[in-house]
Scaffold this motif. Structure first.
Motif, mmCIF file in Angstrom:
data_model
loop_
_atom_site.group_PDB
_atom_site.id
_atom_site.type_symbol
_atom_site.label_atom_id
_atom_site.label_comp_id
_atom_site.label_asym_id
_atom_site.label_seq_id
_atom_site.Cartn_x
_atom_site.Cartn_y
_atom_site.Cartn_z
ATOM 1 N N LEU A 129 43.267 38.514 30.682
ATOM 2 C CA LEU A 129 42.522 38.833 31.891
ATOM 3 C C LEU A 129 41.792 40.163 31.765
ATOM 4 O O LEU A 129 42.323 41.134 31.200
ATOM 5 N N SER A 131 40.051 41.253 34.736
ATOM 6 C CA SER A 131 39.690 41.528 36.118
ATOM 7 C C SER A 131 40.204 42.893 36.564
ATOM 8 O O SER A 131 41.122 43.463 35.959
ATOM 9 N N ASN A 134 43.918 42.767 37.553
ATOM 10 C CA ASN A 134 44.824 42.797 36.396
ATOM 11 C C ASN A 134 44.950 44.206 35.838
ATOM 12 O O ASN A 134 46.050 44.676 35.511
ATOM 13 N N ASP A 150 36.600 39.654 42.573
ATOM 14 C CA ASP A 150 36.221 38.345 42.031
ATOM 15 C C ASP A 150 37.053 38.075 40.792
ATOM 16 O O ASP A 150 37.057 38.857 39.830
ATOM 17 N N SER A 151 37.776 36.955 40.792
ATOM 18 C CA SER A 151 38.699 36.627 39.712
ATOM 19 C C SER A 151 37.957 36.045 38.520
ATOM 20 O O SER A 151 36.743 35.816 38.557
ATOM 21 N N ALA A 159 45.341 39.742 45.459
ATOM 22 C CA ALA A 159 46.510 39.369 44.662
ATOM 23 C C ALA A 159 47.687 40.263 45.032
ATOM 24 O O ALA A 159 47.555 41.483 45.131
ATOM 25 N N THR A 178 48.144 34.772 44.331
ATOM 26 C CA THR A 178 46.804 35.051 44.832
ATOM 27 C C THR A 178 46.539 34.329 46.145
ATOM 28 O O THR A 178 47.092 33.256 46.407
ATOM 29 N N TYR A 180 43.194 33.079 48.234
ATOM 30 C CA TYR A 180 41.752 32.898 48.214
ATOM 31 C C TYR A 180 41.188 33.232 49.594
ATOM 32 O O TYR A 180 41.721 32.813 50.611
#
Length: 522
Positions: A129, A131, A134, A150-151, A159, A178, A180
């Protein structure tokens, strides 16, 4: 004759001025009453939205803490049993199936490599990851809730993550759940039903003022600059204010923070919707008062013209009629002011009729229009009276069980019927001296004077059982949960005693609903 004509003209002029003064006084009285009632309605709505936002913020806070506990348990198991691919995948699948708190689950090692996902359709297993969420989770190595980002799959999300440490205390990675923001998620489940046809709605922002939830999905992820309510709740403040929304509509907003995340919940209602009932009542008062006012003024005009006849006729009327008493009332005024005295009496009669209708308006401002029970303002007046009298009382806090399901399955019209039915049962099983209140939505309060906590619990159980036994078409059986408290036995502060009853109510909900619980819980 010329002198008589001058006197008659003077009398007509005085009468015209008196009529003008009366109309102005009536208009000022009506306007002042409207402003007082308007301020009271605005204040009441602001307070209701503040309480509502606090309740939703508390619900969201409890959800976040519960979700973090779930992640912490998974992180403990992985730290103790290892993060091998098979074990990590099993744990990710278990956590996804066990709860509906998250849209997806990721288990990531200390390098950012995805070891397992649920659902596996994310196709992230084996990827590293990059992101923002992360990166921060790997750097901080502590339980956290991220800011929106934005993942890797292109979704806007937040998250929740918890670090994984093995039995030697070495950092092994983290487990993440997570939510959404633009798709169906727990936020829509918690908040998505709180929307009404009168334009009321709520939204949630993060610590930076970014919209996490809004009734308009297109607004999610954006900002609302210049909104002082958002600025205040983003700083962790709670309260209420009248503001204009992004479309320039005046709104009455209540707001409260969610401490665990730095989010803020805002509940608001259009000012116009709040004032609409008042405008209708005031319009009705005006139209009903006009005929009576016109008739009174015409009668007064006729008598005044008669009294303005030659001075000898006026003197004879003063001596032979009841006009002497009126003249003495205005003491020291010359005889030709008698016209004003007559007009004054007619106007007082009009004022009496007007004040009766204003009294009706005052009662309407203290009453819930759907159920006829007291609203929050009526409850506060009763509490102030009882506290001044040193009156002790028991408190029953009622809430309709699964009311959201009733609204979702049968619509708001049936939901209103259920609310009215519960209010009718409260009246049936209460005494004349009891105070019955609709506290907002599906919540009610009963204040029982000179009743101890044990008797109040018996009354609550009797009411609860009667409601549960009845069949209400088309819903069927409807149940309520009841929280019981007592003032001043449980707390010398009446507001705190009310909160205790509310806490007992929530305990009744947590214990399975359709039951009565006394605070402290027993």
């Amino acid at each position: 004759m010329r002198s008589l004509s001058k006197r008659l003209n003077l009398g007509s002029l005085i009468l015209a001025l008196a009529l003008l003064s009366t109309v102005v006084a009536l208009a000022n009285t009506l306007l002042a009453s409207y402003r007082v009632q308007r301020d009271q309605l605005v204040s009441s709505t602001l307070e209701a939205n503040r309480v509502y936002a606090n309740k939703l913020a508390e619900t969201t806070q409890n959800f976040v803490l519960s979700s973090q506990q779930q992640l912490a348990y998974t992180a403990m198991l992985l730290g103790r049993e290892g993060m091998q691919d098979r074990r990590a995948q099993d744990e990710a699948t278990r956590l996804q199936l066990q709860t509906n708190s998250f849209n997806s689950i990721l288990i990531v090692d200390h390098t950012g490599l995805v070891l397992a996902t649920s659902p596996q359709t994310l196709h992230l297993k084996g990827d590293t990851l990059r992101s923002e969420g992360n990166r921060i989770a790997l750097e901080r190595r502590q339980p956290m809730v991220s800011d929106p980002y934005d993942s890797a799959t292109g979704r806007l999300l937040v998250a929740m993550s918890h670090p994984v440490f093995d039995v030697q205390g070495r950092y092994r990675g983290y487990v993440s759940g997570t939510i959404y923001l633009r798709q169906r998620s727990i936020l829509q489940s918690l908040l998505g039903t709180h929307y009404y046809r009168d334009g009321s709605y709520l939204y949630v922002v993060d610590r930076n003022g970014r919209l996490l939830y809004h009734v308009d999905p297109e607004r999610v992820g954006g900002y609302a600059p210049g909104n002082r309510v958002i600025d205040a709740v983003s700083r962790g403040q709670r309260g209420s204010a009248q503001v204009d929304n992004s479309r320039g509509v005046s709104m009455l907003a209540g707001y409260a923070p969610v401490p665990a995340t730095g989010w803020g919940v805002v509940a608001q209602r259009p000012t116009a919707a709040t004032l609409q009932p008042l405008s209708q009542v005031m319009s009705s008062i005006i139209w009903r008062a006009i005929p009576l006012g016109v008739l009174s003024l015409l009668v007064t005009w006729w008598f005044a013209r008669r009294i303005s006849l030659p001075l000898w006729q006026l003197a004879r009327n003063v001596q032979e009629g009841d006009t002497g008493r009126a003249i003495s009332d205005v003491g020291g005024i010359r005889a030709w002011y008698f016209e004003v005295a007559q007009l004054k009496q007619a106007v007082l009669y009009s004022f009496t009729a007007l004040q009766d209708r204003i009294g009706t308006l005052n009662r309407a401002s203290r009453t819930d229009p759907l159920t006829g029970l007291f609203n929050r303002r009526g409850l506060q007046q009763a509490l102030e009276t009882w506290k001044a009298q040193g009156q002790s009382f028991a408190i029953l806090a009622l809430d309709i069980d699964r009311f959201k399901v009733i609204n979702d399955q049968h619509g708001h019209a049936v939901g209103d019927q259920v609310i009215s039915h519960i209010a009718e049962q409260m009246r049936r099983y209460s005494r004349d001296g009891d105070v019955l209140c609709r506290n907002g939505g599906e919540e009610f309060l009963m204040l029982l004077p000179t009743t101890d906590a044990d008797d109040a619990l018996l009354i609550a159980e009797r009411l609860r059982q009667r409601i549960a036994e009845q069949v209400l078409d088309p819903v069927g059986h409807v149940s309520v949960s009841v929280g019981v408290a007592h003032y001043p036995t449980f707390d010398a502060d009446a507001e705190q005693a009310l909160r205790m009853a509310d806490k007992a109510l929530y305990m009744a909900k947590e214990q399975g609903r359709n039951r009565s619980v006394t605070y402290p819980y027993r």
